[in-house]
Every structure is written in C-alpha cells, then in structure tokens.
Design an enzyme around this catalytic site. Structure first.
Site, PDB file in Angstrom:
ATOM      1  N   PRO A  89      -3.410  -4.448  -8.108  1.00  0.00           N
ATOM      2  CA  PRO A  89      -3.407  -4.074  -6.874  1.00  0.00           C
ATOM      3  C   PRO A  89      -4.706  -3.176  -6.726  1.00  0.00           C
ATOM      4  CG  PRO A  89      -1.122  -3.518  -7.072  1.00  0.00           C
ATOM      5  CD  PRO A  89      -1.894  -3.833  -8.534  1.00  0.00           C
ATOM      6  N   GLU A 116       5.576  -0.740 -12.776  1.00  0.00           N
ATOM      7  CA  GLU A 116       4.487  -0.069 -11.980  1.00  0.00           C
ATOM      8  C   GLU A 116       3.117  -0.430 -12.802  1.00  0.00           C
ATOM      9  OE1 GLU A 116       7.036   0.609  -9.287  1.00  0.00           O
ATOM     10  OE2 GLU A 116       5.491   1.976  -9.268  1.00  0.00           O
ATOM     11  N   ARG A 154      -9.922 -25.927  -9.814  1.00  0.00           N
ATOM     12  CA  ARG A 154     -10.495 -26.676  -9.010  1.00  0.00           C
ATOM     13  C   ARG A 154     -11.872 -26.785  -8.963  1.00  0.00           C
ATOM     14  NH1 ARG A 154     -11.985 -25.585  -3.948  1.00  0.00           N
ATOM     15  NH2 ARG A 154     -11.339 -27.118  -3.128  1.00  0.00           N
ATOM     16  N   ASP A 169     -16.432 -26.551  -0.150  1.00  0.00           N
ATOM     17  CA  ASP A 169     -15.366 -25.522   0.185  1.00  0.00           C
ATOM     18  C   ASP A 169     -15.659 -24.776   1.466  1.00  0.00           C
ATOM     19  OD1 ASP A 169     -13.508 -26.160  -1.787  1.00  0.00           O
ATOM     20  OD2 ASP A 169     -14.277 -24.746  -3.075  1.00  0.00           O
TER      21      ASP A 169
HETATM   22  C1  LIG Z   1       2.271   2.025  -7.603  1.00  0.00           C
HETATM   23  O1  LIG Z   1       1.270   0.973  -8.050  1.00  0.00           O
HETATM   24  C2  LIG Z   1       2.141  -0.339  -8.283  1.00  0.00           C
HETATM   25  C3  LIG Z   1       3.199  -0.831  -7.595  1.00  0.00           C
HETATM   26  C4  LIG Z   1       3.949  -1.808  -8.025  1.00  0.00           C
HETATM   27  C5  LIG Z   1       3.164  -2.667  -8.747  1.00  0.00           C
HETATM   28  C6  LIG Z   1       3.527  -4.022  -9.129  1.00  0.00           C
HETATM   29  N1  LIG Z   1       2.838  -4.784 -10.068  1.00  0.00           N
HETATM   30  C7  LIG Z   1       3.107  -4.823 -11.531  1.00  0.00           C
HETATM   31  C8  LIG Z   1       2.047  -5.320 -12.164  1.00  0.00           C
HETATM   32  C9  LIG Z   1       1.235  -6.061 -11.200  1.00  0.00           C
HETATM   33  C10 LIG Z   1       0.172  -6.700 -11.173  1.00  0.00           C
HETATM   34  C11 LIG Z   1      -0.699  -7.213 -10.212  1.00  0.00           C
HETATM   35  C12 LIG Z   1       0.034  -6.793  -8.851  1.00  0.00           C
HETATM   36  C13 LIG Z   1      -0.662  -6.990  -7.577  1.00  0.00           C
HETATM   37  C14 LIG Z   1      -1.598  -7.566  -7.401  1.00  0.00           C
HETATM   38  C15 LIG Z   1      -2.153  -7.683  -5.875  1.00  0.00           C
HETATM   39  N2  LIG Z   1      -3.428  -7.945  -5.373  1.00  0.00           N
HETATM   40  N3  LIG Z   1      -1.197  -6.919  -5.146  1.00  0.00           N
HETATM   41  N4  LIG Z   1      -0.009  -6.745  -6.142  1.00  0.00           N
HETATM   42  C16 LIG Z   1       1.136  -5.812  -8.679  1.00  0.00           C
HETATM   43  C17 LIG Z   1       1.657  -5.535 -10.014  1.00  0.00           C
HETATM   44  C18 LIG Z   1       1.600  -2.294  -9.385  1.00  0.00           C
HETATM   45  C19 LIG Z   1       1.306  -1.121  -9.040  1.00  0.00           C
END
Ligand SMILES: COc1ccc(Cn2ccc3ccc(-c4cc(N)[nH]n4)cc32)cc1
Length: 239
Positions: A89, A116, A154, A169
């Site tokens: 994220p 996490e 793609r 696209d």
């Molecule tokens: C408190 O911070 C967090 C709380 C939960 C999580 C869950 N989590 C664990 C690995 C992982 C990899 C990618 C993503 C992701 C990517 C996007 N664009 N949204 N979510 C989420 C992910 C991560 C971080």
C-alpha cells in the site's frame, strides 16, 4: 519474459494459467514460476511471521525466509539480475507507463507479502520497485501481482491478437477511452451514434477523441493536466 512469484498462497496465482496470460505462457512469451515461501523455512512449524518490534497489531514477515528464497531464485540464472517488485500500500502508484516500463524487463520477481507486510530490511536489500495498485488495503500482495502481471503481459509482443493493440489502449494517449458500441444498432430504444456507422474514419476518430476528452475532464481532470492537447482538443474543451 520470466516472472517468479514468491507467496505463502501459491494457489492464488492459478488464474495466471487462464486467458491472455495463460496463452502467453503456452506460447513461451511469458514463463511464470510460482514459489511457496515456506519452502525456505527451517522450523517444524514453517514459520514465516513474528510479532512487530515496537508493538502494534498483527504480525510482520520474517526476513530469513525471504532472503533465502530471493537468493536462491536470483542464483538460478547467475548471468542475469531480476527486477524485484514488491506490491505494498506504501508503494509508487501503478500506471500504464509503469506497466510499459516493466514489460521491457526480461525477468521480474514478485514478493507477495501477507500479514502487515515484510520486514523492512528485506525491502531495503532486495526491492527495485515498491508498487501500490490503489489507495485501499488488500490482505496481501497476490491480487496486486495478478493485476500487475496482467497489465504487463498484454504489452508483450504477440500477446494481444491482431484485432487489438496496446497502442490503442485507454491511457496510451493519456486519456480515458471513448464509449464503445456494437450490434444491435438500436437497443432499449437507444441508437448507436450515427458517426460510428458513417464509414467516415476521420470523423469517427474526431468523435472518439472528443468523447475521450470530455470523459477525462469529467472523471479524471488530473489526467487532462498531463495530456498533450492539440488546438483541436482545446477547441473541443472550450466548446
Ligand atoms: C498497516 O499496513 C498494512 C496493513 C495490511 C497490509 C496487508 N498486506 C500485506 C502485504 C501486502 C501487499 C500489498 C498490499 C496492498 C497493495 C495495495 N495497493 N493495497 N494493499 C497489502 C498487503 C499491509 C500493510
């Protein structure tokens, strides 16, 4: 292109065997190798997570299994170094430009975190790209990897049939795509715009560009600011 995916849920990547990405694999344009991170654990419980230093909710993925996995995968082709992609994220927002950049790479390795996230020292040591696919939180990196790999696959030579082209696209010209129509000519009392049935290809192109501009202004003004607009485009927007 070779793509290795490291995950504790290998089955999550089964959809890559389907449709467009699956065909790219059958053709040999793309080779996807999926790895279970637990194969690089050494305890009887095959532990991949532990409590976070500093406290806080949830668990963090331990560095040792990741380092062992990535070291072995990278060593499998000593002559090359893979581009290591970590969905998160907290990553750089994924875009068509980013997909085009990754499509030039001969070898990608995706690290699918869970819990996490992955110990920061693994990211520091191994990651070339940290990528976010949107401002929402998934439960892990697998779905993001499916998204990224489909967008990249793609763009690989020969993957899209003759009838489609990545050059056409949406986003390829920086704008959203125009509305699309097919038969019947009238459906629920709504008729396909006459220009699309006119056979005048120049008029169709002008209509589609105008529709794309208006749609982008309405829904994604941020993209309009980045797009290269012609005088004709500006005339459409000023109308
Ligand atoms: C408190 O911070 C967090 C709380 C939960 C999580 C869950 N989590 C664990 C690995 C992982 C990899 C990618 C993503 C992701 C990517 C996007 N664009 N949204 N979510 C989420 C992910 C991560 C971080």
């Amino acid at each position: 292109m070779r793509a290795d995916v490291v995950t504790i849920f290998p089955a999550y990547l089964e959809p890559l065997r389907l449709s467009l990405v699956g065909r790219a694999q059958e053709r040999g344009t793309l080779e996807v190798r999926t790895h279970d991170l637990r194969a690089w654990t050494s305890d009887v419980h095959r532990t991949v997570d532990d409590a976070p230093y500093g406290g806080g909710p949830g668990m963090v993925m331990r560095p040792e299994p990741w380092d062992a996995a990535l070291s072995e995968i990278a060593a499998s082709d000593p002559a090359r170094r893979p581009r290591v992609v970590v969905p998160t994220p907290a990553g750089r927002p994924f875009s068509q430009r980013h997909a085009e950049e990754l499509a030039q790479e001969p070898w990608l390795v995706f690290c699918c975190g869970r819990y996490e996230g992955i110990d920061a020292r693994v990211i520091e040591t191994w990651a070339d790209d940290e990528i976010s696919i949107g401002d929402y939180v998934l439960a892990g990196g697998e779905v993001a990897t499916l998204v990224i790999l489909e967008a990249v696959a793609r763009l690989l030579p020969g993957v899209l049939g003759n009838s489609a082209s990545a050059a056409d696209d949406s986003f390829s010209d920086g704008l959203l795509e125009a509305p699309a129509y097919t038969r019947p000519q009238v459906w629920r009392g709504v008729e396909v715009p006459a220009v699309l049935r006119s056979g005048d290809h120049a008029a169709v192109a002008r209509w589609r560009r105008a529709q794309a501009l208006r749609r982008t202004v309405a829904r994604r003004p941020d993209l309009v600011a980045q797009a290269e607009l012609s005088d004709a485009d500006r005339a459409v927007l000023d109308a």
